[in-house]
Design a protein around this motif. Structure first.
Motif, PDB file in Angstrom:
ATOM      1  N   UNK A 112       0.830  -1.205   0.000  1.00 12.27           N
ATOM      2  CA  UNK A 112       0.000   0.000   0.000  1.00 12.27           C
ATOM      3  C   UNK A 112       0.868   1.260   0.000  1.00 12.27           C
ATOM      4  N   UNK A 113       1.947   1.235   0.731  1.00 11.33           N
ATOM      5  CA  UNK A 113       2.852   2.394   0.741  1.00 11.33           C
ATOM      6  C   UNK A 113       3.518   2.589  -0.613  1.00 11.33           C
ATOM      7  N   UNK A 114       3.904   1.496  -1.247  1.00 15.97           N
ATOM      8  CA  UNK A 114       4.525   1.597  -2.574  1.00 15.97           C
ATOM      9  C   UNK A 114       3.536   2.129  -3.601  1.00 15.97           C
TER      10      UNK A 114
ATOM     11  N   UNK B 167      -6.312  -0.390   0.786  1.00 16.90           N
ATOM     12  CA  UNK B 167      -5.305   0.070   1.748  1.00 16.90           C
ATOM     13  C   UNK B 167      -4.593   1.325   1.224  1.00 16.90           C
ATOM     14  N   UNK B 168      -4.322   1.363  -0.070  1.00 14.49           N
ATOM     15  CA  UNK B 168      -3.722   2.559  -0.672  1.00 14.49           C
ATOM     16  C   UNK B 168      -4.661   3.748  -0.474  1.00 14.49           C
ATOM     17  N   UNK B 169      -5.941   3.540  -0.739  1.00 19.54           N
ATOM     18  CA  UNK B 169      -6.923   4.611  -0.599  1.00 19.54           C
ATOM     19  C   UNK B 169      -7.045   5.077   0.850  1.00 19.54           C
TER      20      UNK B 169
ATOM     21  N   UNK C 202     -10.167 -11.035  -2.694  1.00 14.65           N
ATOM     22  CA  UNK C 202      -9.538 -10.314  -3.796  1.00 14.65           C
ATOM     23  C   UNK C 202      -8.368  -9.489  -3.251  1.00 14.65           C
ATOM     24  N   UNK C 203      -7.159 -10.025  -3.381  1.00 15.26           N
ATOM     25  CA  UNK C 203      -5.979  -9.365  -2.846  1.00 15.26           C
ATOM     26  C   UNK C 203      -5.727  -8.030  -3.548  1.00 15.26           C
ATOM     27  N   UNK C 204      -5.963  -7.965  -4.835  1.00 16.28           N
ATOM     28  CA  UNK C 204      -5.749  -6.725  -5.583  1.00 16.28           C
ATOM     29  C   UNK C 204      -6.642  -5.611  -5.041  1.00 16.28           C
ATOM     30  N   UNK C 205      -7.912  -5.891  -4.823  1.00 14.39           N
ATOM     31  CA  UNK C 205      -8.829  -4.881  -4.271  1.00 14.39           C
ATOM     32  C   UNK C 205      -8.443  -4.516  -2.845  1.00 14.39           C
TER      33      UNK C 205
ATOM     34  N   UNK D 112     -16.407   4.367   4.618  1.00 17.69           N
ATOM     35  CA  UNK D 112     -16.752   3.324   3.650  1.00 17.69           C
ATOM     36  C   UNK D 112     -15.526   2.498   3.269  1.00 17.69           C
ATOM     37  N   UNK D 113     -14.397   3.172   3.057  1.00 19.37           N
ATOM     38  CA  UNK D 113     -13.160   2.449   2.749  1.00 19.37           C
ATOM     39  C   UNK D 113     -12.788   1.507   3.874  1.00 19.37           C
ATOM     40  N   UNK D 114     -12.892   1.971   5.102  1.00 22.63           N
ATOM     41  CA  UNK D 114     -12.547   1.142   6.259  1.00 22.63           C
ATOM     42  C   UNK D 114     -13.482  -0.059   6.380  1.00 22.63           C
TER      43      UNK D 114
END
Length: 135
Positions: A29-31, A88-90, A80-83, A60-62
Motif C-alpha cells: 500500500x505504501x509503494x 489500503x492505498x486509498x 480479492x488481494x488486488x482490491x 466506507x473504505x474502512x
C-alpha cells in the motif's frame, strides 16, 4: 455572552485503535501511494460518479477493507488481494489528505501546532504494521 478570542481548533484524532495488517500488505500500500490519483482512483474504487469530500470516504473504505480482511483471515475463495491493496492505498491516502487538509491547531503562548503536526505525520508515515484507526 462573552467573546473568546483564543479558540482552539483541534486536528483530527489519529489513533484510537490501530489496524493490524501483515507487513507485506502495508508495504504494498505504501509503494502504491506514488501512483494514487484521488480524483481518478477514488471514484473508480468506490464506484461513484463524483469524488467525495476530503475524509468523507474513509468510513466506507474502512468498512470494505474490514470485510476483505475477514475474508483473508478465513482464507475465503472469493478474497480479492488486488482490491484489498487498492483499499489500503486509498485509506492511507485519505488519512494523509484529511490530516493535511484539517485546520491547524491554534494555541496562544505556545508552538503546539508544529509539534502536533510532526507527531501526526510521524504516526501516519512511520514504518511498521499499525495504521491509525481514525484520522
Amino acid at each position: 455572552m462573552s467573546y473568546m478570542p483564543n479558540v482552539i481548533v483541534f486536528r483530527p484524532h489519529i489513533a484510537a485503535e490501530p489496524l493490524r495488517r501483515p507487513r507485506i500488505l502495508i508495504r504494498a500500500a505504501r509503494e502504491g501511494q506514488s501512483g494514487w490519483r484521488r480524483d481518478r482512483d477514488l471514484k473508480r474504487l468506490l464506484r461513484l460518479d463524483h469524488t467525495p469530500a476530503l475524509g468523507a470516504a474513509l468510513p466506507r473504505l474502512r468498512a470494505e477493507e474490514a470485510l476483505l480482511n475477514d475474508a483473508r483471515l478465513q482464507r475465503a475463495a472469493d478474497y480479492d488481494m488486488h482490491r484489498h491493496i487498492l483499499l489500503m492505498i486509498a485509506i492511507l491516502a485519505e488519512m494523509r489528505a484529511a490530516v493535511a487538509g484539517a485546520p491547524m491547531p491554534v494555541r496562544t503562548g505556545g508552538r503546539i501546532g508544529a509539534a502536533m503536526l510532526a507527531q501526526m505525520g510521524a504516526a501516519i508515515s512511520a514504518p511498521g504494521t499499525a495504521i491509525p484507526a481514525h484520522p
